[in-house]
Motif scaffolding. Structure first.
Motif, PDB file in Angstrom:
ATOM      1  N   GLU A 254      51.598  14.561 -37.026  1.00  0.00           N
ATOM      2  CA  GLU A 254      50.756  15.117 -38.085  1.00  0.00           C
ATOM      3  C   GLU A 254      49.457  14.541 -38.001  1.00  0.00           C
ATOM      4  OE1 GLU A 254      50.496  17.687 -41.064  1.00  0.00           O
ATOM      5  OE2 GLU A 254      52.181  17.331 -39.718  1.00  0.00           O
ATOM      6  N   PHE A 255      49.283  13.129 -37.593  1.00  0.00           N
ATOM      7  CA  PHE A 255      47.943  12.417 -37.685  1.00  0.00           C
ATOM      8  C   PHE A 255      47.011  13.206 -36.528  1.00  0.00           C
ATOM      9  CE2 PHE A 255      44.784   9.302 -36.770  1.00  0.00           C
ATOM     10  CZ  PHE A 255      44.479   8.881 -37.751  1.00  0.00           C
ATOM     11  N   ARG A 256      47.558  13.453 -35.477  1.00  0.00           N
ATOM     12  CA  ARG A 256      46.673  14.140 -34.466  1.00  0.00           C
ATOM     13  C   ARG A 256      46.456  15.552 -34.770  1.00  0.00           C
ATOM     14  NH1 ARG A 256      46.629  13.377 -28.550  1.00  0.00           N
ATOM     15  NH2 ARG A 256      44.843  14.599 -27.657  1.00  0.00           N
ATOM     16  N   GLN A 257      47.243  16.095 -35.516  1.00  0.00           N
ATOM     17  CA  GLN A 257      47.038  17.600 -36.017  1.00  0.00           C
ATOM     18  C   GLN A 257      46.111  17.614 -36.968  1.00  0.00           C
ATOM     19  OE1 GLN A 257      50.755  19.469 -37.234  1.00  0.00           O
ATOM     20  NE2 GLN A 257      50.851  20.490 -35.480  1.00  0.00           N
ATOM     21  N   GLN A 258      46.027  16.668 -37.830  1.00  0.00           N
ATOM     22  CA  GLN A 258      45.152  16.542 -39.250  1.00  0.00           C
ATOM     23  C   GLN A 258      43.891  16.101 -38.824  1.00  0.00           C
ATOM     24  OE1 GLN A 258      45.489  17.754 -42.311  1.00  0.00           O
ATOM     25  NE2 GLN A 258      47.421  18.359 -41.599  1.00  0.00           N
ATOM     26  N   THR A 259      43.745  14.933 -37.762  1.00  0.00           N
ATOM     27  CA  THR A 259      42.327  14.447 -37.478  1.00  0.00           C
ATOM     28  C   THR A 259      41.827  14.937 -36.095  1.00  0.00           C
ATOM     29  OG1 THR A 259      43.500  12.263 -36.532  1.00  0.00           O
ATOM     30  CG2 THR A 259      43.222  12.424 -38.894  1.00  0.00           C
TER      31      THR A 259
ATOM     32  N   ILE B 156      49.138  10.720 -44.584  1.00  0.00           N
ATOM     33  CA  ILE B 156      48.077  10.674 -43.612  1.00  0.00           C
ATOM     34  C   ILE B 156      46.682  10.053 -44.139  1.00  0.00           C
ATOM     35  CG2 ILE B 156      46.445  12.162 -42.005  1.00  0.00           C
ATOM     36  CD1 ILE B 156      49.354  11.971 -40.983  1.00  0.00           C
ATOM     37  N   ARG B 157      46.341  10.432 -45.537  1.00  0.00           N
ATOM     38  CA  ARG B 157      45.499   9.784 -45.987  1.00  0.00           C
ATOM     39  C   ARG B 157      45.466   8.279 -46.186  1.00  0.00           C
ATOM     40  NH1 ARG B 157      45.234  14.391 -49.101  1.00  0.00           N
ATOM     41  NH2 ARG B 157      46.621  13.601 -50.587  1.00  0.00           N
TER      42      ARG B 157
ATOM     43  N   MET C 119      45.750  18.105 -46.644  1.00  0.00           N
ATOM     44  CA  MET C 119      46.183  16.964 -45.697  1.00  0.00           C
ATOM     45  C   MET C 119      47.126  16.177 -46.523  1.00  0.00           C
ATOM     46  SD  MET C 119      44.069  13.531 -44.286  1.00  0.00           S
ATOM     47  CE  MET C 119      42.948  14.382 -43.192  1.00  0.00           C
ATOM     48  N   PRO C 120      48.453  15.909 -45.839  1.00  0.00           N
ATOM     49  CA  PRO C 120      49.394  15.146 -46.543  1.00  0.00           C
ATOM     50  C   PRO C 120      49.146  13.573 -47.058  1.00  0.00           C
ATOM     51  CG  PRO C 120      50.121  16.097 -44.304  1.00  0.00           C
ATOM     52  CD  PRO C 120      48.781  16.298 -44.483  1.00  0.00           C
ATOM     53  N   SER C 121      49.476  13.127 -48.111  1.00  0.00           N
ATOM     54  CA  SER C 121      49.178  11.903 -48.541  1.00  0.00           C
ATOM     55  C   SER C 121      49.468  10.787 -47.722  1.00  0.00           C
ATOM     56  CB  SER C 121      49.725  11.703 -50.112  1.00  0.00           C
ATOM     57  OG  SER C 121      51.130  11.607 -49.862  1.00  0.00           O
TER      58      SER C 121
ATOM     59  N   TYR D  34      41.801   6.585 -33.026  1.00  0.00           N
ATOM     60  CA  TYR D  34      41.253   6.351 -34.228  1.00  0.00           C
ATOM     61  C   TYR D  34      40.890   4.817 -34.480  1.00  0.00           C
ATOM     62  CZ  TYR D  34      39.838   6.580 -39.274  1.00  0.00           C
ATOM     63  OH  TYR D  34      39.352   6.179 -40.380  1.00  0.00           O
TER      64      TYR D  34
END
Length: 125
Positions: free
Chosen positions: A39-44, A5-6, A1-3, A51
């Protein structure tokens, strides 16, 4: 996960009760808002807005469980409009805030009733 996004998740978890715009968020993270959203949607598996809504409802339900009124919980969770809170609460929790509050109070009421029954039995003995 990209930083970033964290960092977005951490920021949303800490600042959920504040007014948050995707423009401001992308500026803070130095990322295009469209890239951030994608990217947020892809990761979460969730949109940023989805969210944030879940986080706010989770916080409000915890407050209601502790006996705080639904109106106050909504305000503390970042909702300025109770009708939007009510709609979101029903959608995510499956019941209204009042039903949730009553359901949370039920175990306390049963516990109190059990104490009264035991006390009555003790006094009769």
């Amino acid at each position: 996960m990209p930083s970033y996004i964290r960092e977005t998740l951490e920021y949303l978890d800490i600042h959920f009760s504040e007014k948050i715009s995707i423009d401001d968020l992308s500026e803070k993270l130095y990322v295009s808002k469209y890239h951030l959203m994608r990217e947020f949607r892809q990761q979460t598996g969730k949109t940023i807005h989805g969210y944030l809504t879940e986080r706010r409802i989770e916080a409000a339900s915890e407050m209601i469980s502790r006996g705080i009124s639904a109106q106050t919980a909504a305000e503390e969770a970042g909702y300025q409009d109770y009708s939007i809170f009510y709609k979101n609460f029903c959608k995510y929790m499956g019941i209204s805030p009042k039903e949730y509050q009553n359901r949370e109070e039920e175990p306390k009421l049963l516990e109190y009733t059990n104490v009264l029954v035991l006390r009555e039995e003790f006094l009769q003995a």
